[in-house]
Design an enzyme around this catalytic site. Structure first.
Site, mmCIF file in Angstrom:
data_model
loop_
_atom_site.group_PDB
_atom_site.id
_atom_site.type_symbol
_atom_site.label_atom_id
_atom_site.label_comp_id
_atom_site.label_asym_id
_atom_site.label_seq_id
_atom_site.Cartn_x
_atom_site.Cartn_y
_atom_site.Cartn_z
ATOM 1 N N GLN A 121 4.024 1.604 9.745
ATOM 2 C CA GLN A 121 3.942 2.127 8.360
ATOM 3 C C GLN A 121 3.927 3.657 8.437
ATOM 4 O OE1 GLN A 121 4.213 1.934 5.256
ATOM 5 N NE2 GLN A 121 4.076 -0.202 4.625
ATOM 6 N N GLY A 169 -1.757 -0.254 -3.066
ATOM 7 C CA GLY A 169 -1.695 -0.636 -4.475
ATOM 8 C C GLY A 169 -3.065 -0.714 -5.136
ATOM 9 N N GLU A 187 -2.115 -9.455 -9.205
ATOM 10 C CA GLU A 187 -2.272 -9.650 -7.755
ATOM 11 C C GLU A 187 -2.363 -11.149 -7.492
ATOM 12 O OE1 GLU A 187 -2.604 -7.854 -4.616
ATOM 13 O OE2 GLU A 187 -2.703 -9.968 -4.048
ATOM 14 N N ILE A 265 5.088 -12.098 -1.761
ATOM 15 C CA ILE A 265 4.786 -13.530 -1.923
ATOM 16 C C ILE A 265 5.596 -14.070 -3.106
ATOM 17 C CG2 ILE A 265 2.959 -15.216 -2.388
ATOM 18 C CD1 ILE A 265 1.143 -13.102 -0.869
ATOM 19 N N TYR A 316 7.570 2.431 -7.434
ATOM 20 C CA TYR A 316 6.504 3.133 -6.745
ATOM 21 C C TYR A 316 6.611 3.065 -5.219
ATOM 22 C CZ TYR A 316 2.446 6.000 -7.278
ATOM 23 O OH TYR A 316 1.602 7.076 -7.287
ATOM 24 N N CYS A 404 -6.480 16.372 -1.221
ATOM 25 C CA CYS A 404 -5.994 17.000 -2.458
ATOM 26 C C CYS A 404 -4.581 17.518 -2.188
ATOM 27 C CB CYS A 404 -6.911 18.132 -2.904
ATOM 28 S SG CYS A 404 -7.040 19.475 -1.742
ATOM 29 N N GLY A 485 6.686 2.630 4.108
ATOM 30 C CA GLY A 485 6.839 2.512 2.658
ATOM 31 C C GLY A 485 7.931 1.544 2.262
HETATM 32 P P1 NAD Z 1 -0.447 -4.524 1.174
HETATM 33 O O1 NAD Z 1 0.364 -5.451 1.982
HETATM 34 O O2 NAD Z 1 -1.784 -4.088 1.662
HETATM 35 O O3 NAD Z 1 -0.662 -5.147 -0.284
HETATM 36 C C1 NAD Z 1 0.370 -5.719 -1.044
HETATM 37 C C2 NAD Z 1 -0.273 -6.633 -2.069
HETATM 38 O O4 NAD Z 1 0.732 -7.207 -2.892
HETATM 39 C C3 NAD Z 1 -1.036 -7.788 -1.422
HETATM 40 O O5 NAD Z 1 -2.363 -7.760 -1.884
HETATM 41 C C4 NAD Z 1 -0.267 -9.018 -1.852
HETATM 42 O O6 NAD Z 1 -1.110 -10.134 -2.044
HETATM 43 C C5 NAD Z 1 0.351 -8.556 -3.149
HETATM 44 N N1 NAD Z 1 1.570 -9.291 -3.514
HETATM 45 C C6 NAD Z 1 2.636 -9.602 -2.744
HETATM 46 N N2 NAD Z 1 3.557 -10.252 -3.455
HETATM 47 C C7 NAD Z 1 3.071 -10.365 -4.714
HETATM 48 C C8 NAD Z 1 3.577 -10.925 -5.905
HETATM 49 N N3 NAD Z 1 4.767 -11.504 -5.950
HETATM 50 N N4 NAD Z 1 2.816 -10.852 -7.026
HETATM 51 C C9 NAD Z 1 1.582 -10.276 -7.011
HETATM 52 N N5 NAD Z 1 1.064 -9.718 -5.892
HETATM 53 C C10 NAD Z 1 1.801 -9.758 -4.761
HETATM 54 O O7 NAD Z 1 0.491 -3.257 0.891
HETATM 55 P P2 NAD Z 1 0.067 -1.816 0.334
HETATM 56 O O8 NAD Z 1 -0.468 -1.001 1.450
HETATM 57 O O9 NAD Z 1 -0.752 -1.954 -0.890
HETATM 58 O O10 NAD Z 1 1.492 -1.216 -0.016
HETATM 59 C C11 NAD Z 1 2.227 -1.734 -1.127
HETATM 60 C C12 NAD Z 1 3.669 -1.268 -1.091
HETATM 61 O O11 NAD Z 1 3.731 0.138 -1.334
HETATM 62 C C13 NAD Z 1 4.341 -1.498 0.248
HETATM 63 O O12 NAD Z 1 5.667 -1.897 0.044
HETATM 64 C C14 NAD Z 1 4.283 -0.164 0.902
HETATM 65 O O13 NAD Z 1 5.306 -0.021 1.864
HETATM 66 C C15 NAD Z 1 4.482 0.764 -0.286
HETATM 67 N N6 NAD Z 1 3.935 2.105 -0.060
HETATM 68 C C16 NAD Z 1 3.994 2.996 -1.071
HETATM 69 C C17 NAD Z 1 3.482 4.278 -0.905
HETATM 70 C C18 NAD Z 1 3.548 5.312 -1.996
HETATM 71 O O14 NAD Z 1 3.160 6.428 -1.774
HETATM 72 N N7 NAD Z 1 4.009 5.011 -3.167
HETATM 73 C C19 NAD Z 1 2.908 4.653 0.301
HETATM 74 C C20 NAD Z 1 2.852 3.726 1.318
HETATM 75 C C21 NAD Z 1 3.330 2.453 1.109
#
Ligand code: NAD
Length: 548
Positions: A121, A169, A187, A265, A316, A404, A485
């Site tokens: 990641q 998230g 969720e 999922i 996002y 920050c 990401g």
């Molecule tokens: P994570 O795996 O810890 O959590 C993802 C959550 O989504 C889990 O709790 C899972 O149960 C839930 N989920 C999966 N499918 C679902 C569905 N169909 N309906 C409802 N809930 C569902 O991941 P995270 O660390 O929270 O990261 C989330 C996403 O954001 C990843 O794709 C990650 O790569 C991306 N990300 C974004 C940023 C940013 O700055 N915007 C930074 C890093 C990662």
């Protein structure tokens, strides 16, 4: 497996604070991890070490590492130690990188099953994770920019619909309520939802859509901030809401859509039926992927429809749009990513994440540095609001930390002031680091570099140069990763750490690294033709030959 927590106090186990600081950051990653027993920190399968054998070898090596040696980490495994210089990094890492032609999940998973690679990641594999605060601040910054652009600077009376309450998230409900709004976060895993509830990041939970809507609408009418965790699957709930004619003000999503097998999922699974999804994944992964991709198509399609009806919709950073497009939905990219929509003007001037951890574990050190930030940047209202809200709302997670957003020049000034506080023994040693989502450290065409002015979205030279330069400038831990990401093959990014041990040598390190690191971002945006960046070059000591 043993529970790892970050060591606190002033007793060194390593030969210096630079090594000790890095070791405590690794331990802190696991203290804050979503699935510590599997070394998974956040973001689907983002890991801190390849396996437990590698973890133990890393710890042992850090304890014995001399002040002029550098440990090399290849995808979570310590592969060598070299004699370098005292001014060189103590740790260099490369995680999840593949030769471009083979840079995809399929090939990655083959290598992973052979034990040859690990998904890092962003801050998981680089040991710079600080729990959900990092993303709360980034999310707060994004929602503040959104509120500034669309809603007179706050989210009071606005409903934000989103999905996913995982490591990243989980920050969304808190960031929305901090900006005064109402958040409905869908969720599908009750354990994840409860974790956010227990941490105080989310106010209420329900598995009933009507209840969630009535709570949200009541709070909206009263102008109250409220966050609701709705147990359900986004691929079912989003289309259902659309059918009922409910129109949120803002729609986004942070399910782990970047990974169709081990992250997202598929519908209809949620709550108790999650085990059926687990069984399907194990018994028939190909079918699981197919269902997952179809669900992402429906999920993304509902977001596009919300936009057509008038909601503000943005991606996002999880590649939901890319997955939906691959599944055959041609309108997937109708809504923008969060960077071109809100964050690019900040990145263009070298503004980005600056985070620091109190390595002895004393929260007072962070409170003292918070005060320092408020004194040093009194005119930055978003920043001072954030520090006050963070002190009020955020629990300590693992080693006390703060994050920050600061610009070019500001990062160097604050880092020097922090190192001075360490020197004066006002606080204990501190590690300064950042997210990989920063101004000059990432190429990610569906996220940070989406829609660059000169079309250079996919050019990955910039993050590689950022890492080389931070190494030359003497950062303590420098990393290059693939796929954070958005998933394997879709991004290249780099990170860095400087440990403030209060020495003169660290002052010199800071003066270089906190110029090179954000400076590369200004150079990258100036090169792409952003006037804001060119103006920063004109006002500062940055030298860009093509602008001479
Ligand atoms: P994570 O795996 O810890 O959590 C993802 C959550 O989504 C889990 O709790 C899972 O149960 C839930 N989920 C999966 N499918 C679902 C569905 N169909 N309906 C409802 N809930 C569902 O991941 P995270 O660390 O929270 O990261 C989330 C996403 O954001 C990843 O794709 C990650 O790569 C991306 N990300 C974004 C940023 C940013 O700055 N915007 C930074 C890093 C990662």
């Amino acid at each position: 497996m043993e529970k790892i927590t970050a060591t606190r106090g002033t007793t060194l186990r390593c030969k210096g604070w630079r090594q000790e600081g890095i070791l405590r950051m690794l331990e802190n990653n696991l203290e804050n991890a979503e699935l510590p027993e599997s070394l998974i920190v956040y973001g689907g399968t983002g890991k801190a070490a390849r396996n437990w054998e590698s973890y133990r070898a890393i710890v042992k090596t850090l304890k014995n590492l001399e002040d002029d040696q550098t440990m090399i980490i290849q995808s979570g495994k310590p592969v060598a130690v070299f004699q370098t210089w005292t001014t060189s990094p103590r740790v260099l890492m490369a995680n999840s990188n593949l030769v471009p032609k083979w840079s995809n999940w399929e090939h990655f998973r083959k290598l992973e099953s052979q034990g040859l690679i690990m998904y890092g990641q962003m801050t998981a594999g680089s040991w710079c994770y600080i729990g959900t605060q990092g993303i709360i601040q980034g999310t707060y910054e994004t929602f503040s920019a959104l509120a500034q652009k669309h809603f007179n600077s706050n989210l009071k009376g606005k409903i934000v619909l989103t999905g996913g309450l995982g490591g990243m998230g989980g920050a969304q409900p808190l960031a929305v309520t901090m900006a005064g709004g109402v958040c409905i976060a869908v969720e599908c895993d009750e354990k994840r939802l409860d974790r956010r509830l227990n941490a105080g990041f989310c106010h209420k939970k329900t598995d009933d859509l009507e209840t969630a809507l009535s709570w949200a609408q009541k709070a909206q009418k009263k102008g109250e901030a409220l966050s609701i965790g709705l147990l359900g699957n986004c691929a079912t709930i989003f289309p259902q809401l659309l059918k009922q004619g409910f129109l949120p003000d803002v729609v986004t999503d942070q399910t782990s859509a970047h990974d169709e097998l081990n992250g997202y999922i598929p519908a209809p699974y949620y709550g108790e039926t999650i085990v059926d999804a687990d069984n399907l994944r194990e018994k028939d992964p190909e079918n699981y992927k197919k269902e997952s991709m179809n669900s992402m198509l429906e999920h993304c399609k509902a977001m596009v429809e919300f936009q057509k009806k008038g909601s503000i919709v943005f991606d996002y950073g999880n590649n939901l749009r890319g997955q939906a497009e691959t599944a055959g939905y041609t309108e997937a990219f109708s809504y923008p990513g969060f960077v071109p929509a809100y964050v690019r003007p900040l990145l263009a001037v070298g503004r980005g994440p600056f985070r620091w951890l109190a390595l002895t574990g004393n929260p007072e050190d962070i409170i003292k540095t918070d005060k320092l930030v408020l004194e040093m940047f009194p005119d930055d209202k978003i920043l001072s609001n954030w520090i006050q809200l963070a002190e009020e709302h955020l629990p300590w997670e693992g080693l006390p930390a703060r994050v920050c957003w600061l610009g070019y020049g500001e990062r160097e000034r604050l880092a020097l002031a922090i190192n001075n506080m360490v020197k004066e023994k006002i606080i204990g040693p501190v590690a300064i680091t950042r997210d990989h989502l920063d101004t000059g450290s990432v190429a990610s065409p569906y996220r940070e570099t989406e829609g660059m002015k000169d079309g250079s979205d996919t050019v990955a030279d910039w993050p590689l140069l950022n890492a080389l330069l931070n190494t030359a400038a003497g950062a303590d831990n420098v990393q290059i990763h693939n796929g954070g990401g958005v998933g394997i093959g879709l991004s290249t990014h780099a990170g860095m750490v400087v440990v403030c041990d209060g020495t003169q040598e660290t002052d010199e390190r800071i003066k270089r690294v906190f110029k090179t690191d954000p400076g590369m971002g200004v150079a990258r945006h100036a090169d792409a033709g952003y006037q804001e960046a060119i103006d920063v070059v004109a006002k500062t000591d940055l030298h860009i030959p093509m602008l001479d």
